[in-house]
Design a protein around this motif. Structure first.
Motif, short mmCIF file in Angstrom:
data_model
loop_
_atom_site.label_atom_id
_atom_site.label_comp_id
_atom_site.label_asym_id
_atom_site.label_seq_id
_atom_site.Cartn_x
_atom_site.Cartn_y
_atom_site.Cartn_z
N UNK A 163 0.82 -1.21 0.00
CA UNK A 163 0.00 0.00 0.00
C UNK A 163 0.86 1.26 0.00
N UNK A 164 2.17 1.08 0.22
CA UNK A 164 3.07 2.23 0.30
C UNK A 164 4.28 2.03 -0.60
N UNK A 165 4.08 1.99 -1.92
CA UNK A 165 5.22 1.80 -2.81
C UNK A 165 6.22 2.94 -2.72
N UNK A 166 7.49 2.59 -2.77
CA UNK A 166 8.56 3.59 -2.74
C UNK A 166 8.45 4.47 -3.98
N UNK A 171 -0.50 7.43 -6.35
CA UNK A 171 -1.65 7.93 -5.58
C UNK A 171 -2.06 6.87 -4.56
N UNK A 172 -2.05 7.23 -3.29
CA UNK A 172 -2.31 6.24 -2.24
C UNK A 172 -3.73 5.69 -2.30
N UNK A 173 -4.71 6.54 -2.61
CA UNK A 173 -6.09 6.05 -2.70
C UNK A 173 -6.26 5.12 -3.89
N UNK A 174 -5.65 5.46 -5.02
CA UNK A 174 -5.72 4.61 -6.20
C UNK A 174 -5.00 3.29 -5.97
N UNK A 175 -3.89 3.32 -5.23
CA UNK A 175 -3.17 2.09 -4.91
C UNK A 175 -4.01 1.19 -4.03
N UNK A 176 -4.70 1.78 -3.07
CA UNK A 176 -5.57 0.99 -2.19
C UNK A 176 -6.67 0.31 -3.01
N UNK A 192 -8.65 -9.04 6.80
CA UNK A 192 -7.94 -7.76 6.89
C UNK A 192 -8.28 -6.86 5.71
N UNK A 193 -8.29 -7.44 4.53
CA UNK A 193 -8.54 -6.63 3.33
C UNK A 193 -9.95 -6.05 3.33
N UNK A 194 -10.90 -6.75 3.91
CA UNK A 194 -12.25 -6.21 4.01
C UNK A 194 -12.30 -5.03 4.98
N UNK A 195 -11.47 -5.06 6.01
CA UNK A 195 -11.38 -3.90 6.91
C UNK A 195 -10.75 -2.71 6.18
N UNK A 196 -9.76 -3.00 5.34
CA UNK A 196 -9.14 -1.93 4.55
C UNK A 196 -10.15 -1.39 3.54
N UNK A 197 -10.96 -2.28 2.98
CA UNK A 197 -12.00 -1.84 2.04
C UNK A 197 -12.96 -0.89 2.73
N UNK A 198 -13.33 -1.19 3.96
CA UNK A 198 -14.21 -0.30 4.71
C UNK A 198 -13.56 1.07 4.89
N UNK A 199 -12.26 1.07 5.18
CA UNK A 199 -11.54 2.33 5.31
C UNK A 199 -11.51 3.10 4.00
N UNK A 232 -12.95 6.90 3.54
CA UNK A 232 -12.17 8.01 2.98
C UNK A 232 -12.95 8.70 1.87
N UNK A 233 -13.59 7.93 1.01
CA UNK A 233 -14.39 8.52 -0.07
C UNK A 233 -15.50 9.40 0.52
N UNK A 234 -16.12 8.95 1.58
CA UNK A 234 -17.16 9.72 2.25
C UNK A 234 -16.60 11.05 2.75
N UNK A 235 -15.45 10.99 3.41
CA UNK A 235 -14.83 12.20 3.94
C UNK A 235 -14.40 13.15 2.82
#
Length: 206
Positions: free
Chosen positions: A29-32, A79-84, A179-186, A190-193
């Motif tokens: 999720x955090x590529x160099x 882009x961090x959101x696009x990577x997620x 875990x990935x479903x929890x990340x999906x919820x996040x 973020x889109x809501x915010x």
């Protein structure tokens, strides 16, 4: 490391299944960002259309595919959101234009933020019967604006803290659907915010 530059008429080395394979880096999720940029420019040189001007149709087609994938990978991994979103799609956990239902607990937490936003919007809404409260002062100087921004920033910080904990588990090797479903919820939180941020910016620009 990347293979040597292909000879004219050869483009077989780098058409991979996903962006991480293309750039020879682990799924993260955090590529160099320095590495992403380096790989992008290296592949751009290797598969520049001019190198395949005299190649056969199949080689040219492959080179164009790699070049297109390289551009998509670069734009996504910067882009961090696009990577997620991309990682979730790789694991078949996110669909294009997916309609996701956020948990009621989160929506309840957003009540104060939405209330602050409504108060701000009411101070800048303009109509013949209801002129702006303070026509001289810009909206962003109002107390209602500051309350809305502060409430949003607080929620964004909470989101960032929670998401870092989840992605850290992924980086350590936990690739479970749980875990990935929890990340999906996040991701959808973020889109809501961000939609709320757009509303604030929209009214602040009036």
């Amino acid at each position: 490391s990347l293979s040597p530059a292909p000879a004219k008429g050869s483009s077989k080395q780098h058409f991979m299944n996903n962006y991480f394979e293309l750039y020879h880096m682990p799924e993260t999720f955090h590529p160099n960002q320095a590495e992403v940029k380096s790989k992008f420019y290296e592949l751009s040189r290797l598969y520049h259309p001019d190198r395949f001007a005299q190649a056969g149709g199949h080689e040219r087609s492959n080179a164009l595919k790699v070049s297109a994938m390289n551009n998509e990978a670069y734009n996504t991994l910067r882009n961090s959101d696009a990577t997620m979103a991309y990682i979730l799609k790789l694991h078949n956990l996110l669909e294009d234009e997916e309609k996701y239902t956020l948990p009621n607990t989160f929506l309840m937490e957003m009540m104060d933020l939405n209330e602050a936003l409504s108060d701000f919007e009411s101070t800048v809404r303009v109509s013949p019967a209801e002129p702006r409260v303070s026509p001289v002062d810009p909206p962003e100087t109002s107390d209602a604006y500051q309350m809305a921004v502060n409430a949003l920033n607080e929620q964004m910080e909470l989101w960032d803290d929670a998401t870092k904990l989840l992605t850290a588990r992924f980086e350590k090797g936990d690739k479970s659907n749980e875990l990935l479903l929890q990340i999906k919820d996040q991701y959808f939180r973020k889109k809501y915010l961000l939609r709320i941020k757009e509303r604030i910016d929209k009214f602040a620009s009036r």
